[in-house]
Design an enzyme around this catalytic site. Structure first.
Site, PDB file in Angstrom:
ATOM      1  N   ASP A 100      -3.660  -1.596 -12.458  1.00  0.00           N
ATOM      2  CA  ASP A 100      -2.104  -1.278 -11.925  1.00  0.00           C
ATOM      3  C   ASP A 100      -0.640  -2.309 -12.900  1.00  0.00           C
ATOM      4  OD1 ASP A 100      -2.886  -3.244 -10.511  1.00  0.00           O
ATOM      5  OD2 ASP A 100      -2.383  -2.383  -8.405  1.00  0.00           O
ATOM      6  N   ASP A 103      -0.605  -9.569 -13.821  1.00  0.00           N
ATOM      7  CA  ASP A 103       0.406 -10.282 -13.101  1.00  0.00           C
ATOM      8  C   ASP A 103       0.220 -11.396 -13.939  1.00  0.00           C
ATOM      9  OD1 ASP A 103       2.304 -11.573 -12.011  1.00  0.00           O
ATOM     10  OD2 ASP A 103       1.512 -11.274  -9.753  1.00  0.00           O
ATOM     11  N   VAL A 153       7.434  -5.867  -7.320  1.00  0.00           N
ATOM     12  CA  VAL A 153       6.938  -3.550  -7.214  1.00  0.00           C
ATOM     13  C   VAL A 153       6.587  -3.015  -6.471  1.00  0.00           C
ATOM     14  CG1 VAL A 153       8.125  -4.114  -9.809  1.00  0.00           C
ATOM     15  CG2 VAL A 153       6.012  -4.056  -9.133  1.00  0.00           C
TER      16      VAL A 153
HETATM   17  P1  IMP Z   1      -3.077 -10.572 -11.422  1.00  0.00           P
HETATM   18  O1  IMP Z   1      -2.125 -12.396 -10.509  1.00  0.00           O
HETATM   19  O2  IMP Z   1      -3.500 -10.114 -12.487  1.00  0.00           O
HETATM   20  O3  IMP Z   1      -4.768 -11.078 -11.294  1.00  0.00           O
HETATM   21  O4  IMP Z   1      -2.502  -9.573 -10.294  1.00  0.00           O
HETATM   22  C1  IMP Z   1      -3.563  -9.500  -9.532  1.00  0.00           C
HETATM   23  C2  IMP Z   1      -2.940  -7.782  -8.503  1.00  0.00           C
HETATM   24  O5  IMP Z   1      -1.731  -8.077  -7.999  1.00  0.00           O
HETATM   25  C3  IMP Z   1      -2.700  -6.476  -9.498  1.00  0.00           C
HETATM   26  O6  IMP Z   1      -3.558  -5.914  -9.906  1.00  0.00           O
HETATM   27  C4  IMP Z   1      -1.536  -5.828  -8.174  1.00  0.00           C
HETATM   28  O7  IMP Z   1      -2.857  -5.075  -7.894  1.00  0.00           O
HETATM   29  C5  IMP Z   1      -1.466  -7.189  -7.161  1.00  0.00           C
HETATM   30  N1  IMP Z   1      -0.037  -7.380  -7.783  1.00  0.00           N
HETATM   31  C6  IMP Z   1       0.858  -7.844  -8.623  1.00  0.00           C
HETATM   32  N2  IMP Z   1       2.148  -7.848  -8.693  1.00  0.00           N
HETATM   33  C7  IMP Z   1       2.703  -6.947  -8.424  1.00  0.00           C
HETATM   34  C8  IMP Z   1       3.442  -6.464  -7.273  1.00  0.00           C
HETATM   35  O8  IMP Z   1       4.261  -6.673  -8.362  1.00  0.00           O
HETATM   36  N3  IMP Z   1       3.609  -5.603  -6.907  1.00  0.00           N
HETATM   37  C9  IMP Z   1       2.403  -5.138  -6.178  1.00  0.00           C
HETATM   38  N4  IMP Z   1       1.328  -5.889  -6.709  1.00  0.00           N
HETATM   39  C10 IMP Z   1       1.514  -6.542  -7.411  1.00  0.00           C
HETATM   40 MG    MG Z   2      -4.304  -4.001  -9.405  1.00  0.00          MG
END
Ligand code: IMP
Ligand code: MG
Length: 177
Positions: A100, A103, A153
């Site tokens: 999705d 981050d 978001v």
């Molecule tokens: P990562 O930090 O790239 O490992 O992200 C992990 C997960 O955190 C993503 O796949 C999303 O499901 C969730 N995530 C990151 N940023 C957001 C946001 O702004 N809103 C909602 N979920 C988020």
């Molecule tokens: Mg995710």
């Protein structure tokens, strides 16, 4: 919808749909004859996965993993909890990770490393959205969609404390003080 928190649309459902069509064009070009496995990272990517696969008109398989790194709140804990891991065969298969939002990049990298370790023939990443300013590990997003600023978001699958996944648009969330 009758949510009491303050929401403003960042990407509308129409903008999301157009972007998915563009991503699908590239994926069709690259995977048409590869019978790939598309692996959706739950829960956030369930709507994106459902919309994307219906734009793809060639044989493919779908699988799901479920990771959690947030718990409650808006900041990743940095520790990834595996709720449902890679229980299916990937050896010698072309796999495409469907996420999705990238981050920190930790979740994608974590899954990518597992799939490489399990000897997938190729591993690529398709992310509906990305927060480039927040990446803490280098992650190549092979099919990259919408750019999100350093803001939280919700909607189109994305949640805050399990809420808002059912919003059709991607929205900025400001909580009521
Ligand atoms: P990562 O930090 O790239 O490992 O992200 C992990 C997960 O955190 C993503 O796949 C999303 O499901 C969730 N995530 C990151 N940023 C957001 C946001 O702004 N809103 C909602 N979920 C988020
Ligand atoms: Mg995710």
């Amino acid at each position: 919808m009758t949510f009491t928190d303050k929401l403003s649309v960042l990407y509308s459902r129409d903008e999301i749909a157009s972007k998915i069509k563009l991503l699908a064009q590239d994926i069709k070009r690259d995977y048409r004859d590869k019978n790939p496995i598309l692996i959706s990272i739950l829960k956030g990517s369930f709507i994106f996965m459902a919309d994307l696969v219906r734009e793809l008109d060639f044989p493919l398989e779908v699988e799901f993993v479920r990771f959690s790194s947030y718990g409650k709140g808006k900041k990743s804990s940095g520790k990834i909890e595996v709720i449902q891991g890679v229980t299916f065969e990937v050896e010698n298969r072309h796999v495409l990770i469907i996420d999705d939002i990238v981050d920190s990049g930790l979740t994608c990298k974590f899954l990518k490393d597992i799939l490489i370790e399990k000897k997938a023939a190729s591993v690529k990443v398709c992310a509906l959205s990305s927060k480039p300013s927040q990446h803490t590990v280098p992650v190549d997003i092979d099919y990259s969609g919408l750019i999100v600023p350093d803001k939280f978001v919700v909607g189109y699958g994305l949640d805050f404390n399990q809420k808002f996944r059912n919003l059709p648009d991607i929205c900025l969330l400001e909580e009521n003080k």
